[in-house]
Design a protein around this motif. Structure first.
Motif, PDB file in Angstrom:
ATOM      1  N   LEU A  44      41.581  51.558  49.541  1.00 15.96           N
ATOM      2  CA  LEU A  44      42.297  51.024  50.702  1.00 15.96           C
ATOM      3  C   LEU A  44      43.254  49.894  50.335  1.00 15.96           C
ATOM      4  N   ARG A  45      42.766  48.923  49.561  1.00 15.59           N
ATOM      5  CA  ARG A  45      43.598  47.754  49.285  1.00 15.59           C
ATOM      6  C   ARG A  45      44.755  48.074  48.342  1.00 15.59           C
ATOM      7  N   PHE A  46      44.501  48.893  47.316  1.00 10.01           N
ATOM      8  CA  PHE A  46      45.565  49.200  46.357  1.00 10.01           C
ATOM      9  C   PHE A  46      46.769  49.870  47.011  1.00 10.01           C
ATOM     10  N   PRO A  47      46.592  50.935  47.814  1.00  4.47           N
ATOM     11  CA  PRO A  47      47.771  51.539  48.449  1.00  4.47           C
ATOM     12  C   PRO A  47      48.543  50.553  49.318  1.00  4.47           C
ATOM     13  N   VAL A  48      47.824  49.667  49.998  1.00  4.07           N
ATOM     14  CA  VAL A  48      48.494  48.667  50.838  1.00  4.07           C
ATOM     15  C   VAL A  48      49.318  47.720  49.984  1.00  4.07           C
ATOM     16  N   ILE A 315      46.363  59.836  47.448  1.00  2.00           N
ATOM     17  CA  ILE A 315      45.866  60.320  48.732  1.00  2.00           C
ATOM     18  C   ILE A 315      46.498  59.547  49.877  1.00  2.00           C
ATOM     19  N   ALA A 316      46.482  58.230  49.792  1.00  2.00           N
ATOM     20  CA  ALA A 316      46.950  57.411  50.914  1.00  2.00           C
ATOM     21  C   ALA A 316      48.465  57.376  51.024  1.00  2.00           C
ATOM     22  N   GLY A 334      50.258  48.975  56.463  1.00  2.00           N
ATOM     23  CA  GLY A 334      49.842  47.712  57.075  1.00  2.00           C
ATOM     24  C   GLY A 334      48.833  46.966  56.231  1.00  2.00           C
ATOM     25  N   GLY A 335      47.631  46.763  56.775  1.00  2.00           N
ATOM     26  CA  GLY A 335      46.533  46.167  56.025  1.00  2.00           C
ATOM     27  C   GLY A 335      45.499  47.225  55.695  1.00  2.00           C
ATOM     28  N   SER A 336      44.450  46.820  54.970  1.00  5.02           N
ATOM     29  CA  SER A 336      43.432  47.778  54.534  1.00  5.02           C
ATOM     30  C   SER A 336      42.758  48.462  55.711  1.00  5.02           C
TER      31      SER A 336
END
Length: 529
Positions: A44-48, A315-316, A334-336
């Motif tokens: 989650l955090r890496f793609p953001v 994926i994201a 946006g955010g995670s």
């Protein structure tokens, strides 16, 4: 809060290396370390971070930070952990005390227990969201997105924003949150299953979990990876997986000259490898004296990067570009929380068999979170066992009570989660990492530290990494700390809602209690010698 610990303290014999557990197999060790590193931050955090910092412009600073910061710190933590474990210490207070004969050393190591405990008071709750969403996807209870082509991203995502708000109770009830009963039930389930696994020990609990969870996680991620790359252009002509891959991989050197991107990249390396949190130190303490850490540490780092960059990033980011267009990527990621719990469900609702793909997306997030939970809880258990002589099951029970009681700060108080995450999950971990490098390479001795890292090594570590670890890595850490202190700290300190205030009081009291507990442990140690 200390009463849950202190009433159980009794005179006992400190464990030593002869009766400490060890990892059962090498593959079990690597998978457990990978399970510690691979968590919600990877997926989650890496793609953001990548999307918000120029996509491909982010990648060069990211990989340079991995070389200058991530890999050296990984080996440092493995080296300190194995060295301390041989002497019967599973946490940084004991490890620092053996490396630096100074009364302050053991107190600096408190962060390796304090930070994971604070993080788990909210991370366990967030993890429970993923299993709740997984079940909702499987049962077809997710909303249906509006037509993507004729609506703005905000309109498309609104039903999923409302879903998350209802799920965790972010209504307008003052400073209190009112989560749904099902949400709270999933939290209790996650807490119970985590503590049950921990009660089984290193080999029978943590290692067995990771031998199942990590291969399953990669398998599910591979299914999603293949599905995303075969989407075609279902909504907008020209917006296909190739376009999405270009956002992340088309060469872009502009990030090299942007300090903001460097700071974001370095911060992501910390999150992705779980550095500066104490869990790697503790896991490495269950190694034997001549077990390899050079190749094993590199293997864990490689597994983590595959999970984060190849699988999580693809994926994201690719799916977001395909359905919403490259121009909307920042708004979608946006955010995670927005990416994981708002944008991705909307995307799955427009994919054939989307309920199934949503189910495995959130299930793999849950497995990633669960392996991280047990890793972050293990330092406290190791401290109870090694320094206070407690039995493992008693340690787990006390820890479970602690998490149950104080998780309610994040569950019911607005602003508390973000406050806890900044101090423990962002700011504090860089301090612990800086202490580790300075104590190991500058106080214990650079050559001794390097020899410790290379003892039993199955690969030859290039000598230039010695100089990077000694000089560049601590300098990098100091720059990060200075920048965050200058740019972020004033805004954080100004915030003063009731939830934030209670979160701060909780952290201050918990830190004081850790200082007292370490003092008690060392007095007992002195009395027994």
């Amino acid at each position: 809060m200390g009463c849950f610990y202190i009433i159980f303290i009794k005179v006992g014999t400190n464990n030593n290396n002869n009766n400490r557990e060890h990892w059962g197999t090498r593959i079990g060790l690597v998978l457990a370390m990978a399970g510690n590193a691979i968590g919600l931050g990877n997926l989650l955090r890496f793609p953001v971070q990548a999307a918000n910092n120029g996509g491909s412009a982010f990648m060069i600073p990211y990989f340079i930070s991995l070389l200058l910061l991530g890999i050296p710190l990984m080996w440092v933590e493995w080296g300190i952990g194995r060295y301390g474990g041989i002497l019967g210490h599973g946490t940084a207070p004991g490890m620092f005390d053996t490396l630096w004969k100074n009364r302050a050393a053991k107190y600096l190591g408190i962060l390796s227990i304090f930070l994971p405990l604070v993080i788990l008071t909210y991370y366990t709750y967030i993890a429970s969201w993923t299993i709740g969403y997984s079940m909702a996807s499987l049962m077809g209870l997710m909303p249906k997105a509006t037509q993507l082509l004729n609506a703005s991203p905000k309109e498309v995502l609104l039903p999923y924003q409302d879903l998350l708000s209802n799920f965790i109770g972010t209504g307008s009830s003052g400073f209190l949150l009112t989560p749904k009963l099902s949400t709270y039930t999933f939290f209790l389930f996650t807490l119970f299953i985590s503590m049950w696994i921990l009660s089984k020990g290193i080999t029978e609990g943590i290692e067995k979990l990771n031998r199942v969870a990590i291969p399953a996680l990669f398998f599910m991620a591979l299914i999603l990876f293949i599905r995303v790359l075969t989407l075609g252009d279902p909504v907008r002509e020209g917006q296909n997986p190739i376009t999405g891959l270009a956002v992340l991989w088309e060469p872009d050197l502009s990030g090299i000259f942007n300090p903001k991107i460097w700071l974001a990249a370095a911060g992501q390396i910390f999150f992705t490898l779980s550095l500066g949190l104490g869990a790697i130190l503790t896991y490495a303490s269950y190694l034997k004296k001549d077990d390899d850490i050079a190749l094993n540490g590199l293997s864990v780092t490689s597994l983590n990067e595959v999970a984060e960059v190849i699988l999580g990033g693809t994926i994201a980011i690719v799916s977001a570009v395909v359905f919403f267009g490259a121009s909307s990527i920042k708004e979608i990621t946006g955010g995670s929380f927005q990416l994981g719990f708002i944008s991705m469900p909307a995307i799955f609702s427009k994919i054939l068999w989307g309920e199934f793909f949503g189910f495995i997306w959130f299930l793999l997030l849950y497995l990633a979170a669960l392996t991280s939970i047990v890793a972050l809880a293990q330092p406290a258990i190791a401290f109870f066992e090694d320094e206070l002589g407690w039995a493992r099951k008693k340690s787990v029970i006390i820890l479970g009570i602690f998490f149950f009681v104080f998780a309610h700060i994040s569950i019911f108080l607005k602003g508390a989660l973000d406050e806890l995450d900044f101090w423990a999950g962002t700011f504090g971990l860089v301090w612990l990492a800086l202490f580790e490098v300075i104590i190991f390479f500058w106080i214990f001795g650079a050559e001794k530290a390097w020899n410790e890292i290379n003892r039993g090594a199955q690969i030859k570590i290039p000598r230039f990494l010695f100089y990077i670890t000694k000089y560049i890595t601590p300098l990098f850490l100091i720059v990060i700390l200075f920048t965050w202190t200058y740019k972020e700290l004033p805004n954080i300190v100004k915030t003063g809602s009731p939830g934030v205030t209670i979160a701060r009081i909780f952290m201050i009291l918990l830190l004081i209690f850790h200082l007292i507990l370490v003092r008690i442990a060392w007095k007992r140690r002195t009395a027994e010698q």
